[in-house]
Write a protein that holds these residues in place. Structure first.
Motif, mmCIF file in Angstrom:
data_model
loop_
_atom_site.group_PDB
_atom_site.id
_atom_site.type_symbol
_atom_site.label_atom_id
_atom_site.label_comp_id
_atom_site.label_asym_id
_atom_site.label_seq_id
_atom_site.Cartn_x
_atom_site.Cartn_y
_atom_site.Cartn_z
ATOM 1 N N MET A 1 33.908 -28.790 47.558
ATOM 2 C CA MET A 1 35.095 -28.336 47.564
ATOM 3 C C MET A 1 35.629 -28.601 48.595
ATOM 4 O O MET A 1 35.274 -29.020 49.925
ATOM 5 C CB MET A 1 34.926 -26.748 47.661
ATOM 6 N N ALA A 2 37.141 -28.838 48.671
ATOM 7 C CA ALA A 2 37.904 -29.357 49.765
ATOM 8 C C ALA A 2 37.903 -28.364 51.007
ATOM 9 O O ALA A 2 38.185 -27.266 50.751
ATOM 10 C CB ALA A 2 39.279 -29.766 49.278
ATOM 11 N N LYS A 3 38.341 -28.884 52.172
ATOM 12 C CA LYS A 3 38.436 -28.091 53.167
ATOM 13 C C LYS A 3 40.103 -27.453 53.219
ATOM 14 O O LYS A 3 40.941 -28.271 52.805
ATOM 15 C CB LYS A 3 38.301 -28.986 54.535
ATOM 16 N N ALA A 4 40.141 -26.513 53.644
ATOM 17 C CA ALA A 4 41.608 -25.646 53.682
ATOM 18 C C ALA A 4 42.563 -26.493 54.723
ATOM 19 O O ALA A 4 42.192 -26.943 55.673
ATOM 20 C CB ALA A 4 41.776 -24.321 54.051
ATOM 21 N N VAL A 5 43.744 -26.826 54.148
ATOM 22 C CA VAL A 5 44.912 -27.316 54.915
ATOM 23 C C VAL A 5 45.427 -26.489 56.068
ATOM 24 O O VAL A 5 45.341 -26.793 57.329
ATOM 25 C CB VAL A 5 45.853 -28.014 54.339
ATOM 26 N N THR A 6 45.547 -25.321 55.814
ATOM 27 C CA THR A 6 46.146 -24.117 56.615
ATOM 28 C C THR A 6 44.952 -23.414 57.188
ATOM 29 O O THR A 6 44.331 -22.904 56.247
ATOM 30 C CB THR A 6 47.361 -23.417 56.020
ATOM 31 N N ILE A 7 45.152 -23.006 58.350
ATOM 32 C CA ILE A 7 44.008 -22.038 58.889
ATOM 33 C C ILE A 7 44.833 -21.138 59.676
ATOM 34 O O ILE A 7 45.882 -21.077 60.010
ATOM 35 C CB ILE A 7 43.079 -22.831 59.889
ATOM 36 N N LYS A 8 44.311 -19.800 59.731
ATOM 37 C CA LYS A 8 44.619 -18.574 60.509
ATOM 38 C C LYS A 8 44.512 -18.959 61.985
ATOM 39 O O LYS A 8 43.226 -19.311 62.257
ATOM 40 C CB LYS A 8 44.254 -17.330 60.056
ATOM 41 N N VAL A 9 45.224 -18.489 62.827
ATOM 42 C CA VAL A 9 45.238 -18.686 64.252
ATOM 43 C C VAL A 9 45.640 -17.301 65.048
ATOM 44 O O VAL A 9 46.742 -16.630 64.479
ATOM 45 C CB VAL A 9 45.886 -19.948 65.077
ATOM 46 N N LYS A 10 44.908 -17.114 66.046
ATOM 47 C CA LYS A 10 45.535 -15.924 66.946
ATOM 48 C C LYS A 10 46.274 -16.503 68.019
ATOM 49 O O LYS A 10 45.783 -17.191 68.512
ATOM 50 C CB LYS A 10 44.496 -15.129 67.436
ATOM 51 N N LEU A 11 47.712 -15.936 68.264
ATOM 52 C CA LEU A 11 48.437 -16.310 69.508
ATOM 53 C C LEU A 11 48.232 -15.053 70.280
ATOM 54 O O LEU A 11 48.771 -14.115 70.196
ATOM 55 C CB LEU A 11 49.919 -16.549 69.053
ATOM 56 N N LEU A 12 47.472 -15.377 71.436
ATOM 57 C CA LEU A 12 47.256 -14.483 72.549
ATOM 58 C C LEU A 12 48.302 -14.463 73.746
ATOM 59 O O LEU A 12 48.654 -15.478 74.144
ATOM 60 C CB LEU A 12 45.923 -14.517 73.109
ATOM 61 N N SER A 13 48.713 -13.373 73.963
ATOM 62 C CA SER A 13 49.785 -13.209 75.211
ATOM 63 C C SER A 13 49.032 -13.764 76.634
ATOM 64 O O SER A 13 47.961 -13.406 76.736
ATOM 65 C CB SER A 13 50.403 -11.794 75.365
ATOM 66 N N THR A 14 49.944 -14.425 77.091
ATOM 67 C CA THR A 14 49.419 -14.901 78.687
ATOM 68 C C THR A 14 49.897 -14.134 79.663
ATOM 69 O O THR A 14 49.421 -14.201 80.787
ATOM 70 C CB THR A 14 50.108 -16.256 79.004
ATOM 71 N N ALA A 15 50.584 -12.865 79.117
ATOM 72 C CA ALA A 15 50.852 -11.809 80.033
ATOM 73 C C ALA A 15 49.417 -10.982 80.450
ATOM 74 O O ALA A 15 49.697 -10.073 81.191
ATOM 75 C CB ALA A 15 51.812 -11.004 79.992
ATOM 76 N N ASP A 16 48.366 -11.210 79.869
ATOM 77 C CA ASP A 16 47.191 -10.201 79.873
ATOM 78 C C ASP A 16 47.369 -9.039 79.656
ATOM 79 O O ASP A 16 46.784 -8.109 80.200
ATOM 80 C CB ASP A 16 46.581 -10.395 81.570
ATOM 81 N N THR A 17 48.037 -8.853 78.684
ATOM 82 C CA THR A 17 48.129 -7.115 77.940
ATOM 83 C C THR A 17 47.295 -6.981 76.642
ATOM 84 O O THR A 17 47.185 -6.017 76.321
ATOM 85 C CB THR A 17 49.616 -7.049 77.373
ATOM 86 N N GLY A 18 46.740 -8.061 76.295
ATOM 87 C CA GLY A 18 45.770 -7.959 75.068
ATOM 88 C C GLY A 18 46.801 -8.025 73.717
ATOM 89 O O GLY A 18 46.015 -7.959 72.778
ATOM 90 N N PHE A 19 47.820 -8.037 73.722
ATOM 91 C CA PHE A 19 48.740 -8.213 72.529
ATOM 92 C C PHE A 19 48.478 -9.592 72.003
ATOM 93 O O PHE A 19 48.628 -10.683 72.635
ATOM 94 C CB PHE A 19 49.966 -7.707 72.707
ATOM 95 N N PHE A 20 48.593 -9.620 70.468
ATOM 96 C CA PHE A 20 48.584 -10.977 69.875
ATOM 97 C C PHE A 20 49.167 -10.960 68.613
ATOM 98 O O PHE A 20 49.459 -9.932 67.981
ATOM 99 C CB PHE A 20 46.835 -11.266 69.839
ATOM 100 N N TYR A 21 49.683 -12.098 67.888
ATOM 101 C CA TYR A 21 50.099 -12.487 66.724
ATOM 102 C C TYR A 21 48.984 -13.235 66.149
ATOM 103 O O TYR A 21 48.180 -13.929 66.614
ATOM 104 C CB TYR A 21 51.452 -13.067 66.980
ATOM 105 N N VAL A 22 49.095 -12.984 64.807
ATOM 106 C CA VAL A 22 48.199 -13.955 63.895
ATOM 107 C C VAL A 22 49.304 -14.650 62.829
ATOM 108 O O VAL A 22 50.149 -14.115 62.380
ATOM 109 C CB VAL A 22 47.198 -12.915 62.803
#
Length: 55
Positions: free
Chosen positions: A1-22
């Motif tokens: 089976m082929a490897k997926a082209v798109t992957i999910k990543v987490k974007l973590l805030s550099t303000a050290d608040t713990g907030f993130f986007y996926v």
């Protein structure tokens, strides 16, 4: 089976608040780590978000 082209990543805030986007990332076109300026509602301002792995 082929490897997926798109992957999910987490974007973590550099303000050290713990907030993130996926978001999705195309691994073939974007080989380096992703970083974006987005809104952090905990810090109540726009800050840099850097890519981390989803655990």
């Amino acid at each position: 089976m082929a490897k997926a082209v798109t992957i999910k990543v987490k974007l973590l805030s550099t303000a050290d608040t713990g907030f993130f986007y996926v978001t999705k990332k195309n691994t073939r076109t974007m080989t380096e780590k992703m970083s974006q300026r987005k809104y952090d509602p905990v810090a109540k301002k726009h800050v840099e978000f850097k890519e981390t792995k989803i655990k």
